[in-house]
Design a protein around this motif. Structure first.
Motif, mmCIF file in Angstrom:
data_model
loop_
_atom_site.group_PDB
_atom_site.id
_atom_site.type_symbol
_atom_site.label_atom_id
_atom_site.label_comp_id
_atom_site.label_asym_id
_atom_site.label_seq_id
_atom_site.Cartn_x
_atom_site.Cartn_y
_atom_site.Cartn_z
ATOM 1 N N THR A 104 0.769 -1.221 0.136
ATOM 2 C CA THR A 104 -0.156 0.092 -0.035
ATOM 3 C C THR A 104 0.894 1.435 -0.100
ATOM 4 O OG1 THR A 104 0.000 -0.061 2.185
ATOM 5 C CG2 THR A 104 -1.967 -1.057 1.407
ATOM 6 N N VAL A 105 0.413 2.558 -0.454
ATOM 7 C CA VAL A 105 1.079 3.658 -0.398
ATOM 8 C C VAL A 105 1.142 3.857 1.260
ATOM 9 C CG1 VAL A 105 0.908 6.097 -0.767
ATOM 10 C CG2 VAL A 105 0.220 4.486 -2.660
ATOM 11 N N SER A 106 2.250 4.165 1.554
ATOM 12 C CA SER A 106 2.679 4.636 3.132
ATOM 13 C C SER A 106 2.915 6.154 3.329
ATOM 14 C CB SER A 106 3.821 3.871 3.623
ATOM 15 O OG SER A 106 4.950 4.037 2.804
ATOM 16 N N VAL A 107 3.436 6.866 2.407
ATOM 17 C CA VAL A 107 3.673 8.229 2.404
ATOM 18 C C VAL A 107 3.400 8.771 1.329
ATOM 19 C CG1 VAL A 107 5.234 10.149 2.974
ATOM 20 C CG2 VAL A 107 5.356 7.830 4.151
ATOM 21 N N VAL A 108 2.721 10.265 1.344
ATOM 22 C CA VAL A 108 2.462 10.921 0.065
ATOM 23 C C VAL A 108 3.146 12.417 0.188
ATOM 24 C CG1 VAL A 108 0.776 12.478 -1.315
ATOM 25 C CG2 VAL A 108 0.201 10.148 -0.539
ATOM 26 N N GLU A 109 4.134 12.645 -0.574
ATOM 27 C CA GLU A 109 5.029 13.917 -0.266
ATOM 28 C C GLU A 109 4.507 14.897 -1.545
ATOM 29 O OE1 GLU A 109 9.662 15.289 -0.416
ATOM 30 O OE2 GLU A 109 8.934 13.107 -0.605
ATOM 31 N N LEU A 110 4.191 16.206 -1.185
ATOM 32 C CA LEU A 110 3.791 17.335 -2.009
ATOM 33 C C LEU A 110 4.806 18.323 -1.706
ATOM 34 C CD1 LEU A 110 0.238 17.645 -0.817
ATOM 35 C CD2 LEU A 110 0.785 16.094 -2.423
ATOM 36 N N VAL A 111 5.340 18.648 -2.924
ATOM 37 C CA VAL A 111 6.394 19.567 -3.179
ATOM 38 C C VAL A 111 6.019 20.957 -3.970
ATOM 39 C CG1 VAL A 111 9.008 20.160 -3.860
ATOM 40 C CG2 VAL A 111 8.119 17.870 -3.088
ATOM 41 N N GLU A 112 5.935 22.056 -3.212
ATOM 42 C CA GLU A 112 5.102 23.153 -3.693
ATOM 43 C C GLU A 112 6.416 23.960 -4.246
ATOM 44 O OE1 GLU A 112 2.749 25.282 -0.817
ATOM 45 O OE2 GLU A 112 2.654 23.352 0.286
ATOM 46 N N LYS A 113 5.967 24.907 -5.368
ATOM 47 C CA LYS A 113 6.843 25.798 -5.954
ATOM 48 C C LYS A 113 7.592 26.934 -5.234
ATOM 49 C CE LYS A 113 6.745 26.587 -9.815
ATOM 50 N NZ LYS A 113 7.724 26.039 -10.910
ATOM 51 N N ASN A 114 6.996 27.319 -3.848
ATOM 52 C CA ASN A 114 7.572 28.148 -3.172
ATOM 53 C C ASN A 114 8.757 27.608 -2.279
ATOM 54 O OD1 ASN A 114 5.986 26.763 -1.124
ATOM 55 N ND2 ASN A 114 4.619 28.641 -0.655
ATOM 56 N N GLY A 115 8.850 26.013 -2.401
ATOM 57 C CA GLY A 115 9.943 25.361 -1.381
ATOM 58 C C GLY A 115 9.363 24.895 -0.129
ATOM 59 N N ASP A 116 7.805 25.104 0.167
ATOM 60 C CA ASP A 116 7.317 24.263 1.250
ATOM 61 C C ASP A 116 7.024 22.963 0.748
ATOM 62 O OD1 ASP A 116 7.321 26.621 2.445
ATOM 63 O OD2 ASP A 116 5.112 27.086 2.355
ATOM 64 N N ASN A 117 6.984 21.988 1.739
ATOM 65 C CA ASN A 117 6.560 20.937 1.215
ATOM 66 C C ASN A 117 5.618 20.119 2.415
ATOM 67 O OD1 ASN A 117 8.219 19.650 3.237
ATOM 68 N ND2 ASN A 117 9.719 18.493 2.054
ATOM 69 N N THR A 118 4.817 19.067 1.889
ATOM 70 C CA THR A 118 3.735 18.442 2.909
ATOM 71 C C THR A 118 4.018 17.051 2.770
ATOM 72 O OG1 THR A 118 2.178 20.373 2.655
ATOM 73 C CG2 THR A 118 1.264 18.391 3.493
ATOM 74 N N VAL A 119 4.273 16.561 3.820
ATOM 75 C CA VAL A 119 4.373 14.786 3.903
ATOM 76 C C VAL A 119 3.001 14.297 4.845
ATOM 77 C CG1 VAL A 119 5.642 13.022 4.973
ATOM 78 C CG2 VAL A 119 6.814 14.975 4.058
ATOM 79 N N ILE A 120 2.436 13.309 4.112
ATOM 80 C CA ILE A 120 1.247 12.744 4.871
ATOM 81 C C ILE A 120 1.664 11.057 4.886
ATOM 82 C CG2 ILE A 120 -1.133 12.004 4.320
ATOM 83 C CD1 ILE A 120 -1.309 14.548 2.340
ATOM 84 N N GLU A 121 1.597 10.840 6.300
ATOM 85 C CA GLU A 121 1.773 9.356 6.497
ATOM 86 C C GLU A 121 0.417 8.775 6.745
ATOM 87 O OE1 GLU A 121 5.392 8.963 9.264
ATOM 88 O OE2 GLU A 121 4.981 11.131 9.338
ATOM 89 N N LEU A 122 0.043 7.502 6.124
ATOM 90 C CA LEU A 122 -0.892 6.898 6.185
ATOM 91 C C LEU A 122 -0.867 5.625 7.303
ATOM 92 C CD1 LEU A 122 -1.742 6.833 2.286
ATOM 93 C CD2 LEU A 122 -2.229 8.523 4.134
ATOM 94 N N ASN A 123 -1.697 5.361 7.884
ATOM 95 C CA ASN A 123 -1.658 4.233 8.896
ATOM 96 C C ASN A 123 -2.990 3.574 9.004
ATOM 97 O OD1 ASN A 123 1.177 4.702 10.261
ATOM 98 N ND2 ASN A 123 0.153 6.915 10.423
ATOM 99 N N ASN A 124 -2.868 2.338 9.675
ATOM 100 C CA ASN A 124 -4.310 1.479 9.839
ATOM 101 C C ASN A 124 -5.248 1.547 8.554
ATOM 102 O OD1 ASN A 124 -3.424 1.281 12.528
ATOM 103 N ND2 ASN A 124 -4.435 3.216 12.970
ATOM 104 N N ILE A 125 -4.873 1.267 7.415
ATOM 105 C CA ILE A 125 -5.460 1.282 6.157
ATOM 106 C C ILE A 125 -6.237 -0.184 6.328
ATOM 107 C CG2 ILE A 125 -5.118 1.043 3.821
ATOM 108 C CD1 ILE A 125 -2.581 2.682 4.047
ATOM 109 N N GLN A 126 -7.482 0.162 5.827
ATOM 110 C CA GLN A 126 -8.417 -0.934 5.904
ATOM 111 C C GLN A 126 -9.109 -0.899 4.264
ATOM 112 O OE1 GLN A 126 -11.184 -1.703 9.005
ATOM 113 N NE2 GLN A 126 -10.077 -0.018 10.199
ATOM 114 N N ILE A 127 -9.094 -1.999 3.657
ATOM 115 C CA ILE A 127 -9.479 -1.899 2.312
ATOM 116 C C ILE A 127 -10.809 -2.926 2.172
ATOM 117 C CG2 ILE A 127 -9.182 -2.848 -0.074
ATOM 118 C CD1 ILE A 127 -7.466 -0.203 0.702
ATOM 119 N N ASN A 128 -11.851 -2.538 1.570
ATOM 120 C CA ASN A 128 -12.996 -3.356 1.364
ATOM 121 C C ASN A 128 -13.920 -3.754 2.888
ATOM 122 O OD1 ASN A 128 -12.866 -3.078 -1.368
ATOM 123 N ND2 ASN A 128 -12.004 -4.879 -1.451
#
Length: 207
Positions: free
Chosen positions: A172-196
């Motif tokens: 599964t995807v564990s981390v999403v990283e968003l890199v912005e034009k101004n140099g800021d970035n956002t990291v989203i960590e996912l836990n306890n994923i349940q499918i269906n």
């Protein structure tokens, strides 16, 4: 508000899965499509950390995400503030302590496009959307890394790239990283994923 919603679009590219074996980029895409076709629902916890370059500071928030086929999506921040973005068929609901808004995506071109991209992202089709992104997928240590470069002008103005980290062991995807034009970035960590797993209908309504 627009930037917040676009952030949600990319932060919701979280439900794709890949095989634990070494795969080519084409094989990874095929596996993602296979899993997406079998997905009926998904829910998880998330921790979002925004790194501010100018202030040398971090903003941390936590929440929950719920998805149900078809066209039902809830992205809820629970700390340090409460905020809900809810998509239910053709309606978007925005809820905070201060106010509630309801938007008909069929009557609003911008939100109609947002809804389309969000649904593609949640069910794992974002890597195949060559109209919105140029995608490169690589095999790095214990994960697959997909780098998405925006192609649309409005997206390019805000983001340099979006990076998805796929854990090979959990598939599964564990981390999403968003890199912005101004140099800021956002990291989203996912836990306890349940499918269906079954999701209570109340999560897709706003009081």
């Amino acid at each position: 508000m627009k930037k917040f919603i676009v952030l949600l679009i990319f932060s919701l590219c979280i439900s794709t899965q890949v095989s634990a074996q070494t795969l080519s980029e084409t094989q990874i895409r095929q596996e993602i499509n296979k899993v997406a076709s079998q997905m009926k629902s998904m829910q998880c916890d998330f921790t979002q950390t925004k790194n501010l370059k100018m202030l040398n500071d971090k903003l941390v928030s936590k929440g929950k995400m719920y998805y149900q086929q078809s066209n039902k999506l809830r992205w809820e921040y629970v700390t340090p503030y409460a905020y809900i973005f809810l998509l239910n068929d053709s309606k978007v609901y925005l809820k905070s302590n201060q106010h509630n808004d309801v938007i008909d995506v069929q009557q609003n071109k911008i939100f109609k496009e947002i809804a389309r991209i969000m649904m593609n992202s949640v069910v794992g089709n974002c890597l195949n959307d060559d109209k919105d992104f140029s995608v490169k997928i690589s095999d790095v240590a214990n994960e697959y890394v997909a780098s998405l470069s925006p192609l649309r002008k409005d997206m390019k103005q805000m983001f340099q790239k979006i990076v998805l980290h796929f854990n090979k062991k959990t598939t599964t995807v564990s981390v999403v990283e968003l890199v912005e034009k101004n140099g800021d970035n956002t990291v989203i960590e996912l836990n306890n994923i349940q499918i269906n797993s079954k999701i209570d209908a109340k999560f897709f309504t706003v009081d």
